[in-house]
Scaffold this active site. Structure first.
Site: not given
Length: 375
Positions: A68, A133
């Protein structure tokens, strides 16, 4: 001739994987890993995709990272569209180039080269990858670690590909991180008219002496591995927006980045004792994001330092500065954890970029670490 590291990094950057979405990045990595004999276990939780992959058995070296990325900001300010990877003057541009799709590409290609040269390697090589994250980090690595610990999975070493470097690849290696705890403090008063303060109780006035004392505290002096614990007020809210109303409540949010010289329990105790001493009417909520961890000199740190010295001809600094990373969750497994990644000068910024040659170098470093620990 195209470079496999740059080629894979470009393919990953093309996928607009705004946290916690993956947009096909993990499928791309899984395909490459399965092709060289990895067993892959998808481990989705909530809206987050994760996978745990391994090859071989025995002493385990895991490479950890996230697919991400953070939002791009105003795309008009980018010289090129953020999800159209562009190489210009030797730099690879695109959201995630440095944080951390470049590292993911370097890891996968390093594994391919390592397995080709060591098809019967002695230890176990693993990957722990998440798409959560950058945002809440609630359904990502922390959940995978919980699942692995529940079945007594062994993890000896973990290399996290976060962008640790400052000017040259490998000049800084993170062998630990500070803990992080946030307080959400509500100070309760009585709302009223500013012309009649005796009929009200101003929580801002009440809180100011306590806050002044709070920001002046020396929490600890740090140690040889960690700087002193720091406390910063992040948000303050009070008032109705009108100039003739005494607010009835004040909200203050503050965060501690704490060393191994302090604990979350002692921080909470000292803060709440101070608030009681100032006789505030308050309520407080705490959120612990992570405990501090430290990986002392040992097999993993030595292997990382060796790889950096071999390819960059410099000795890296071992630091614990900066924000938190998913290393804090992996350290709970008892693993040695070290972070080594690209230069972080442009992470989260417009025109995020990384030297293309740095990713090639990083992949060679990762491969050398594999050779030292699980060949």
């Amino acid at each position: 001739m195209t470079c496999p590291v740059i080629e894979l990094a470009q393919q990953l950057i093309k996928r607009p994987s705004l946290s916690p979405h993956d947009e096909g990045c993990q499928a791309l990595m899984i395909e490459r890993l399965e092709a060289i004999g990895f067993t892959v276990e998808p481990m989705p939780f909530g809206d987050t995709l994760n996978f745990w992959a391994w090859r071989g058995e025995g002493q385990t070296l895991a490479f950890a990272g996230h697919t991400d990325v953070v939002p791009t900001g105003d795309e008009k300010r980018w010289d090129n569209p953020p999800f159209e990877p562009t190489i210009r003057d030797g730099m690879l541009y695109g959201r995630g180039a440095a944080d951390m799709k470049g590292s993911l590409a370097a890891m996968v290609v390093a594994a391919e080269r390592f397995v080709a040269a060591n098809p019967h390697h002695q230890g176990r090589l693993a990957f722990l990858i998440t798409s959560d994250e950058e945002a809440s980090a609630t359904h990502g690595t922390v959940k995978v670690v919980e699942a692995l610990m529940a079945r007594n999975e062994r993890l000896d070493y973990c290399l996290v590909g976060e962008p640790s470097s400052t000017e040259r690849v490998g000049d800084v290696v993170k062998n630990g991180r500070r803990g992080s705890i946030t307080a959400n403090l509500h100070i309760h008063g009585i709302q009223g008219h500013v012309a009649y303060p005796h009929l009200a109780d101003n929580p801002v006035h009440r809180a100011m002496p306590a806050l002044n004392e709070l920001v002046a505290i020396e929490w600890d002096r740090g140690n040889e591995f960690f700087p002193p614990t720091s406390m910063q007020i992040a948000n303050v809210q009070a008032g109705t927006g009108s100039n003739n109303v005494i607010p009835g409540e004040m909200f203050v949010q503050f965060n501690f980045r704490f060393s191994t010289e302090s604990t979350d329990a002692t921080i909470k105790q000292r803060v709440e004792e101070l608030l009681e001493r100032h006789q505030l009417n308050y309520s407080i909520e705490w959120r612990l994001s992570g405990q501090p961890f430290l990986t002392a000199r040992g097999a993993l740190v030595d292997a990382v330092v060796n790889a950096v010295e071999h390819y960059s001809e410099l000795t890296p600094q071992l630091l614990t500065t900066g924000g938190t990373s998913d290393g804090r969750f992996i350290a709970q497994m008892g693993a040695q954890v070290v972070e080594l990644g690209p230069v972080n000068a442009t992470i989260h910024k417009v025109n995020e970029c990384v030297h293309a040659a740095d990713l090639q170098l990083l992949s060679r470093m990762y491969q050398r670490i594999m050779e030292q620990l699980v060949a």
